[in-house]
Write a protein that holds these residues in place. Sequence first.
Motif, short mmCIF file in Angstrom:
data_model
loop_
_atom_site.label_atom_id
_atom_site.label_comp_id
_atom_site.label_asym_id
_atom_site.label_seq_id
_atom_site.Cartn_x
_atom_site.Cartn_y
_atom_site.Cartn_z
N VAL A 1 -7.17 0.59 -16.19
CA VAL A 1 -5.82 0.03 -16.14
C VAL A 1 -4.83 1.14 -16.50
O VAL A 1 -5.05 1.89 -17.44
N ASN A 2 -3.75 1.23 -15.72
CA ASN A 2 -2.73 2.27 -15.91
C ASN A 2 -3.33 3.67 -15.97
O ASN A 2 -3.08 4.45 -16.88
N PRO A 3 -4.15 4.02 -14.96
CA PRO A 3 -4.82 5.32 -15.00
C PRO A 3 -3.85 6.48 -14.82
O PRO A 3 -2.86 6.39 -14.11
N VAL A 4 -4.19 7.58 -15.50
CA VAL A 4 -3.51 8.85 -15.32
C VAL A 4 -4.59 9.84 -14.87
O VAL A 4 -5.62 9.97 -15.53
N LEU A 5 -4.34 10.49 -13.75
CA LEU A 5 -5.29 11.45 -13.20
C LEU A 5 -5.03 12.83 -13.79
O LEU A 5 -3.89 13.29 -13.87
N HIS A 6 -6.12 13.49 -14.21
CA HIS A 6 -6.04 14.85 -14.75
C HIS A 6 -6.95 15.73 -13.90
O HIS A 6 -8.15 15.45 -13.80
N LEU A 7 -6.38 16.77 -13.32
CA LEU A 7 -7.15 17.73 -12.53
C LEU A 7 -7.19 19.05 -13.29
O LEU A 7 -6.23 19.41 -13.97
N PRO A 8 -8.29 19.79 -13.16
CA PRO A 8 -8.41 21.06 -13.90
C PRO A 8 -7.42 22.10 -13.40
O PRO A 8 -7.03 22.08 -12.23
N LEU B 1 0.81 -1.22 0.00
CA LEU B 1 0.00 0.00 0.00
C LEU B 1 0.85 1.27 0.00
O LEU B 1 0.31 2.36 -0.19
N HIS B 2 2.14 1.13 0.23
CA HIS B 2 2.97 2.31 0.45
C HIS B 2 4.08 2.48 -0.58
O HIS B 2 5.10 3.09 -0.31
N ARG B 3 3.86 1.94 -1.77
CA ARG B 3 4.79 2.14 -2.88
C ARG B 3 3.98 2.24 -4.17
O ARG B 3 2.87 1.73 -4.26
N ARG B 4 4.60 2.88 -5.17
CA ARG B 4 3.94 3.01 -6.46
C ARG B 4 3.76 1.63 -7.08
O ARG B 4 4.69 0.82 -7.08
N CYS B 5 2.58 1.38 -7.60
CA CYS B 5 2.29 0.08 -8.23
C CYS B 5 2.89 0.01 -9.63
O CYS B 5 3.07 1.03 -10.30
N ASN C 1 -3.75 -2.85 -5.24
CA ASN C 1 -2.91 -3.09 -4.07
C ASN C 1 -3.73 -3.27 -2.79
O ASN C 1 -3.22 -3.79 -1.79
N GLN C 2 -5.00 -2.91 -2.83
CA GLN C 2 -5.86 -3.14 -1.66
C GLN C 2 -6.23 -4.62 -1.50
O GLN C 2 -6.79 -4.99 -0.47
N ILE C 3 -5.94 -5.43 -2.50
CA ILE C 3 -6.05 -6.88 -2.33
C ILE C 3 -4.68 -7.52 -2.51
O ILE C 3 -4.56 -8.70 -2.83
N GLY C 4 -3.63 -6.72 -2.31
CA GLY C 4 -2.27 -7.23 -2.30
C GLY C 4 -1.60 -7.37 -3.64
O GLY C 4 -0.53 -7.96 -3.74
N VAL C 5 -2.20 -6.84 -4.72
CA VAL C 5 -1.65 -7.00 -6.06
C VAL C 5 -0.93 -5.71 -6.49
O VAL C 5 -1.54 -4.64 -6.48
N ASP C 6 0.31 -5.84 -6.87
CA ASP C 6 1.13 -4.70 -7.29
C ASP C 6 0.89 -4.43 -8.77
O ASP C 6 1.66 -4.87 -9.63
N ALA C 7 -0.21 -3.74 -9.07
CA ALA C 7 -0.57 -3.44 -10.46
C ALA C 7 -1.40 -2.16 -10.50
O ALA C 7 -2.24 -1.93 -9.62
#
Length: 184
Positions: free
Chosen positions: A81-88, A19-23, A55-61
């Motif tokens: 899958v592989n989301p990129v967040l865009h904020l205004p 939970l504490h590293r980039r997937c 990662n909330q079910i233990g999967v690093d993806a």
Amino acid sequence: MQTSTGTPHPITRYGSPVLHRRCAEVTVFDDALTGLVADMFASMYAAHGVGLAANQIGVDARIFVVDCPDATGDHTVAAIVNPVLHLPEQRELITDVEGCLSVPGQHADLVRCATATVTGFDVRGTEIRLDGTGTLARCFQHEVDHLDGLVYVDRLPAKLRRRIITASAEHPGVGAGVNATPDR
């Protein structure tokens, strides 16, 4: 509550290293990915959540699923899958109550953008874009945080974070989340 053909998995609790590293980025779009997404939906529904990161079910993806309402009450059900967040650029910020399946039984006020967009891929590798308002926008931000190794409590002042983590450690499981909806 929706149902899923997948198998529910236990929810990973705050403090677990995944939970504490980039997937990791997803590079293969196959039946195993489709099965994982089905399991993620099943896990989210079993835990009465509105969103769940892998990662909330233990999967690093880098995958998350949502079944969450927007500001109008319309539900979006999707896997990204592989989301990129865009904020205004011009951000309207909203403070609201947030919770998390990985920090069960606890909630805190947290500032997030009122709108958010995610781009990424579906389970077949087709590009997708989802726009969110209200709780859905909050969900997008919350789940991408998970995939970047952040839990919502990591955005809180240290004293409040410690109090919430201590209280959550004594909680057996699911509690209320954003806007008194189920936890994410």
